[in-house]
Design an enzyme around this catalytic site. Structure first.
Site, PDB file in Angstrom:
ATOM      1  N   HIS A  72       0.900  -1.127   0.144  1.00 52.16           N
ATOM      2  CA  HIS A  72       0.016  -0.023  -0.019  1.00 52.16           C
ATOM      3  C   HIS A  72       0.900   1.314   0.074  1.00 52.16           C
ATOM      4  O   HIS A  72       1.738   1.281   0.830  1.00 52.16           O
ATOM      5  CB  HIS A  72      -0.705   0.062   1.217  1.00 52.16           C
ATOM      6  CG  HIS A  72      -2.175  -0.796   1.152  1.00 52.16           C
ATOM      7  ND1 HIS A  72      -3.227  -0.586   1.821  1.00 52.16           N
ATOM      8  CD2 HIS A  72      -2.454  -1.845   0.113  1.00 52.16           C
ATOM      9  CE1 HIS A  72      -4.248  -1.593   1.255  1.00 52.16           C
ATOM     10  NE2 HIS A  72      -3.808  -2.279   0.548  1.00 52.16           N
ATOM     11  N   TYR A 201      -9.873   5.850   6.287  1.00 54.14           N
ATOM     12  CA  TYR A 201     -10.379   6.220   7.715  1.00 54.14           C
ATOM     13  C   TYR A 201     -11.349   7.389   7.593  1.00 54.14           C
ATOM     14  O   TYR A 201     -11.124   8.341   7.057  1.00 54.14           O
ATOM     15  CB  TYR A 201      -9.026   6.663   8.366  1.00 54.14           C
ATOM     16  CG  TYR A 201      -7.965   5.593   8.823  1.00 54.14           C
ATOM     17  CD1 TYR A 201      -7.854   5.263   9.799  1.00 54.14           C
ATOM     18  CD2 TYR A 201      -6.951   5.452   7.958  1.00 54.14           C
ATOM     19  CE1 TYR A 201      -6.764   4.291  10.309  1.00 54.14           C
ATOM     20  CE2 TYR A 201      -5.977   4.318   7.998  1.00 54.14           C
ATOM     21  CZ  TYR A 201      -5.871   3.894   9.396  1.00 54.14           C
ATOM     22  OH  TYR A 201      -4.904   2.950   9.557  1.00 54.14           O
ATOM     23  N   PRO A 293      -5.314   0.870  18.037  1.00 52.47           N
ATOM     24  CA  PRO A 293      -5.136   0.315  16.924  1.00 52.47           C
ATOM     25  C   PRO A 293      -5.280   1.336  15.696  1.00 52.47           C
ATOM     26  O   PRO A 293      -5.085   1.100  14.500  1.00 52.47           O
ATOM     27  CB  PRO A 293      -6.202  -0.796  16.589  1.00 52.47           C
ATOM     28  CG  PRO A 293      -7.717  -0.196  17.548  1.00 52.47           C
ATOM     29  CD  PRO A 293      -6.940   0.448  18.631  1.00 52.47           C
ATOM     30  N   LYS A 297      -0.037   0.275  15.059  1.00 52.16           N
ATOM     31  CA  LYS A 297       1.281   0.219  15.582  1.00 52.16           C
ATOM     32  C   LYS A 297       1.530  -1.057  16.464  1.00 52.16           C
ATOM     33  O   LYS A 297       2.557  -1.215  16.705  1.00 52.16           O
ATOM     34  CB  LYS A 297       1.707   1.454  16.482  1.00 52.16           C
ATOM     35  CG  LYS A 297       1.666   2.615  15.497  1.00 52.16           C
ATOM     36  CD  LYS A 297       2.714   2.725  14.488  1.00 52.16           C
ATOM     37  CE  LYS A 297       2.913   3.809  13.437  1.00 52.16           C
ATOM     38  NZ  LYS A 297       3.498   3.580  12.071  1.00 52.16           N
ATOM     39  N   TYR A 385       3.268   7.017   9.930  1.00 49.93           N
ATOM     40  CA  TYR A 385       2.276   5.719   9.632  1.00 49.93           C
ATOM     41  C   TYR A 385       3.126   4.719   9.017  1.00 49.93           C
ATOM     42  O   TYR A 385       3.059   3.354   9.334  1.00 49.93           O
ATOM     43  CB  TYR A 385       1.317   6.058   8.617  1.00 49.93           C
ATOM     44  CG  TYR A 385       0.131   5.144   8.212  1.00 49.93           C
ATOM     45  CD1 TYR A 385      -0.910   5.281   9.100  1.00 49.93           C
ATOM     46  CD2 TYR A 385       0.436   4.080   7.439  1.00 49.93           C
ATOM     47  CE1 TYR A 385      -2.067   4.256   8.868  1.00 49.93           C
ATOM     48  CE2 TYR A 385      -0.542   3.490   7.139  1.00 49.93           C
ATOM     49  CZ  TYR A 385      -2.084   3.218   8.068  1.00 49.93           C
ATOM     50  OH  TYR A 385      -2.686   2.311   7.914  1.00 49.93           O
TER      51      TYR A 385
END
Length: 393
Positions: A72, A201, A293, A297, A385
């Site tokens: 990704h 998200y 979550p 991580k 990220y």
């Protein structure tokens, strides 16, 4: 029995540590209180940072992850009815994450351990740790009605938040930090194609939602729910309807639904225990820290701990020096607190908090607007990220 390192906990972090130590010529035994099938049945994370992929390669167990994992290069943030892409690859000089389920990672590590003929003791309960404040620690466990003991040089506590490792440390030797969030995630796993190639998200008036996946044919979806909610109150239809209501029109049109394979509610918390070393006992992963979550991580922090610990033990046995072990806790916690900060920030940004009110929502929207329109802010999100590199001892 005697070995150099006893690893308490047969989840992905303990198994990865065992494989890394094996590759470095360090003897180890894994002791797990549950069965192998139980460990494999746990549904957990699925977004792997580059550091995790590199450690799997070092351990010789990355072949299937690279063949079947989904690379990704970005994520999408949905707010005020529109999606905005964060170009992880472009903002970080070519870095990316890989979607590959934690269950599959565990399966690969189990297979590698079995192929190497390494000892894993399942259904070992109860387990107790002894004399880890000395140079002669021992791990005791019961199995098949008999008590067994393993003498070792070090004990690696990889047995999670509820495990015996941290619980064995005297309370006055630990400093605990904790934040409990006023909501949880209701998650559904289903054999349906993902809504989007990249994770979405969503910050919506009805609460947070996440559209994720485990493979090209298996999807993982979450919606924010109150702490009082119970799984049995949510039918599959109720979940899919609520998820639809938190998506943009295009996403609603492309959402494919189906029977849930697994459905659960996970509370959100931030937790850190300091330090992470107590003589011959070294904690790793969820035994020492928990993150919400949102930032993906948890597993990646655990593998980073294991990366540091395997290097430190290799230096100890190769160079007869404890210098790296003496820095283990410091290096891990530096990384842990950066991940805790990012996970707290991302959680605060994307969720509806009961006490924030309209003003708080406007602040969230303003920050999201700034985030997606500022290269500097987007870069900060992207760097955190995809994950930070491991430091050198």
């Amino acid at each position: 029995m005697r070995t150099q390192v006893v690893i308490v906990g047969g989840g992905p972090s303990g198994l990865l540590l065992g494989q890394l130590l094996h590759c470095a010529g360090i003897e180890n035994i894994v002791v797990e209180r549950q069965s192998g099938d139980y460990v494999l049945g746990r549904i957990r994370a699925g977004v792997l940072e580059q550091v995790t992929m590199d450690l799997l390669k070092q351990a010789g167990v990355d072949k299937r992850a690279r063949a079947e994992g989904l690379p990704h290069d970005g994520i999408e943030l949905l707010f005020k009815g529109a999606r905005h892409r964060i170009d992880l690859n472009g903002l970080t000089g070519g870095k990316q994450v890989t979607v590959y389920g934690q269950t599959e990672v565990t399966h690969d590590l189990m297979d590698a351990r079995a192929a190497a003929g390494l000892t894993t003791i399942y259904n070992a309960a109860p387990v107790s740790l002894h004399d880890f404040d000395t140079a002669s620690p021992r791990v005791r466990y019961q199995k098949d009605g008999a008590t067994h003991e393993i003498a070792c040089d070090f004990i690696a506590g990889c047995d999670g938040y509820h495990g015996i490792s941290r619980a064995s440390v005297p309370a006055d030797a630990l400093h605990l930090y904790e934040k409990v969030y006023p909501f949880g995630w209701l998650g559904v796993l289903a054999d349906v194609p993902p809504l989007s190639h990249e994770l979405i998200y969503a910050n919506t008036p009805r609460g947070f939602a996440l559209c994720s996946m485990r493979s090209a044919t298996r999807s993982r979806y979450y919606v924010q729910v109150g702490t009082e909610e119970r799984v049995e109150n949510w039918s599959d239809d109720a979940f899919w309807n609520e998820l639809r209501n938190r998506l943009d029109p295009e996403a609603r049109e492309h959402l494919v639904t189906g029977p849930s394979l697994e459905k659960s509610i996970a509370p959100l918390r931030s937790f850190v225990a300091e330090p992470m070393r107590f003589g011959s006992l070294l904690l790793a992963g969820d035994a020492a820290h928990i993150v919400p979550p949102t930032g993906a991580k948890g597993l990646n922090l655990a593998t980073a701990d294991v990366g540091y610990l395997s290097r430190a033990l290799e230096i100890f046995y190769r160079e007869h020096s404890a210098s790296a072990l003496d820095r283990y806790s410091e290096l891990c916690l530096r990384r842990v607190w950066k991940a805790e900060r990012f996970s707290w920030w991302f959680t605060s940004l994307m969720h509806r908090f009961p006490d924030n009110g309209e003003f708080g929502q406007k602040i969230q929207e303003a920050e999201l607007d700034y985030l997606v329109n500022s290269r500097a802010a987007s870069t900060s999100l992207a760097e955190n990220y995809v994950g930070l590199p491991l430091e050198s001892f």
